[in-house]
Design a protein around this motif. Sequence first.
Motif, PDB file in Angstrom:
ATOM      1  N   PRO A   4       0.816  -1.194   0.000  1.00 56.00           N
ATOM      2  CA  PRO A   4       0.000   0.000   0.000  1.00 56.00           C
ATOM      3  C   PRO A   4       0.854   1.250   0.000  1.00 56.00           C
ATOM      4  O   PRO A   4       1.914   1.301   0.603  1.00 56.00           O
ATOM      5  N   SER A   5       0.405   2.245  -0.719  1.00 54.75           N
ATOM      6  CA  SER A   5       1.105   3.515  -0.748  1.00 54.75           C
ATOM      7  C   SER A   5       0.587   4.404   0.364  1.00 54.75           C
ATOM      8  O   SER A   5      -0.375   4.101   1.045  1.00 54.75           O
ATOM      9  N   VAL A   6       1.240   5.574   0.541  1.00 53.20           N
ATOM     10  CA  VAL A   6       0.814   6.498   1.578  1.00 53.20           C
ATOM     11  C   VAL A   6      -0.608   6.938   1.342  1.00 53.20           C
ATOM     12  O   VAL A   6      -1.429   7.016   2.253  1.00 53.20           O
ATOM     13  N   SER A   7      -0.949   7.246   0.093  1.00 47.60           N
ATOM     14  CA  SER A   7      -2.286   7.741  -0.204  1.00 47.60           C
ATOM     15  C   SER A   7      -3.351   6.711   0.033  1.00 47.60           C
ATOM     16  O   SER A   7      -4.499   7.037   0.298  1.00 47.60           O
ATOM     17  N   SER A   8      -3.002   5.430  -0.039  1.00 47.09           N
ATOM     18  CA  SER A   8      -3.999   4.386   0.147  1.00 47.09           C
ATOM     19  C   SER A   8      -4.125   3.936   1.576  1.00 47.09           C
ATOM     20  O   SER A   8      -5.036   3.208   1.910  1.00 47.09           O
ATOM     21  N   VAL A  93       5.988  11.819  13.822  1.00 47.15           N
ATOM     22  CA  VAL A  93       5.237  12.071  12.587  1.00 47.15           C
ATOM     23  C   VAL A  93       3.794  11.622  12.784  1.00 47.15           C
ATOM     24  O   VAL A  93       2.845  12.315  12.394  1.00 47.15           O
ATOM     25  N   GLY A  94       3.618  10.449  13.422  1.00 49.68           N
ATOM     26  CA  GLY A  94       2.284   9.961  13.706  1.00 49.68           C
ATOM     27  C   GLY A  94       1.549  10.831  14.700  1.00 49.68           C
ATOM     28  O   GLY A  94       0.339  11.081  14.555  1.00 49.68           O
ATOM     29  N   ALA A 112       3.501   3.805  10.407  1.00 50.56           N
ATOM     30  CA  ALA A 112       3.711   2.474   9.844  1.00 50.56           C
ATOM     31  C   ALA A 112       4.197   2.558   8.403  1.00 50.56           C
ATOM     32  O   ALA A 112       5.063   1.778   7.992  1.00 50.56           O
ATOM     33  N   VAL A 113       3.662   3.511   7.646  1.00 55.89           N
ATOM     34  CA  VAL A 113       4.104   3.682   6.255  1.00 55.89           C
ATOM     35  C   VAL A 113       5.569   4.094   6.213  1.00 55.89           C
ATOM     36  O   VAL A 113       6.363   3.577   5.410  1.00 55.89           O
ATOM     37  N   TYR A 114       5.956   5.017   7.082  1.00 59.23           N
ATOM     38  CA  TYR A 114       7.360   5.437   7.120  1.00 59.23           C
ATOM     39  C   TYR A 114       8.269   4.257   7.455  1.00 59.23           C
ATOM     40  O   TYR A 114       9.300   4.042   6.798  1.00 59.23           O
ATOM     41  N   THR A 310      10.688  11.136   3.633  1.00 59.38           N
ATOM     42  CA  THR A 310       9.914   9.920   3.415  1.00 59.38           C
ATOM     43  C   THR A 310      10.808   8.848   2.823  1.00 59.38           C
ATOM     44  O   THR A 310      11.417   9.066   1.775  1.00 59.38           O
ATOM     45  N   PRO A 311      10.937   7.692   3.481  1.00 61.29           N
ATOM     46  CA  PRO A 311      11.829   6.644   2.959  1.00 61.29           C
ATOM     47  C   PRO A 311      11.385   6.179   1.580  1.00 61.29           C
ATOM     48  O   PRO A 311      10.204   6.234   1.223  1.00 61.29           O
TER      49      PRO A 311
END
Length: 327
Positions: A4-8, A93-94, A112-114, A310-311
Amino acid sequence: MREPSVSSTIPGHPYRAFAIRVGLGVAVVGALLWYYNPRPILRTLSRESPAWFAAAGGLYLAGQIMSAYRWQLLAEILGLSGPFKEFLAYYFVGVFTNLFVPGLVGGDAARAVYLGRRHGRMSEAFASAIADRGLGLIALFWLAAIAAIFLNFAHLPRSVTVPSAIVGLLALAGFVAGPYLALLVPLLPARLRGIAVAVPYLEHPTLLLPAIGLSLVLQISLAICQYMLARGLGLSAPLTLFLLCVPIANVVASLPLTLNGLGLRESAYLVLLGMGGVARDDAIALGLLWFAVTMLVGLTGAIAFVTTPTPTLFASPQESVTTMRRQ
């Protein structure tokens, strides 16, 4: 399978959600101020000692740093290791994201995305963030139950203490039953078997004890923070009252309805602290002061949000190590 991407993964329309949360919280506070004379509440707020307010903010900030370490411990159980400064940055960030996205899920998804992008293991990163949030709630339920059973010196009614004790006991039963629940994971439908990545948490609950210990310390520190705010107002309420009422109020304020529990916490304080002998103006003022503390500390997350790159998506473990060494 595509990660999943950040936007999703982060809920959309953050500004609309932020406006709804602020609007609902302000409406609840406005209703309280309309029903009760706001002038005594404002006079009460003006009594707050800046030194006590700063001390409460410092302790709350320290608790957030400790929470980042708790998340690191949980991530390492799933093989996600890294320097503490990485987890600290992603955690804040969260924290900052939670100010603008409904509930606590948005901030958890962001961190979690990061982490998932950094290590190329998105499923494990999400599992660690969910486990971190879940253990925090378990500790909250346990502390509320312990306080309701053993610290009810304010003689709160059974309609408050009994449900708190029941929820705490259910949380304890679920924790103990973890190894048995892990046996059911292979029986789940295929589309749900992705949660198998979190099975180590269920199979080995003893590995979670350090994180749970930190969670209990955090919840106690939150009660101490609000005791400090009360001292800043000149109140003589005992610490045991806050150890009893704050965990129960936090359960109410954790509902993803308003911005940082604005309005919900004040209403809970009005009822719970009022039963313990705290005047209604003081109770509402305490809720507003605590909201101010959490917002100010949450805004410090803007530093991590702005300065943390953003990694790169799909970075391999070797690439992640190389990137970390370069930084």
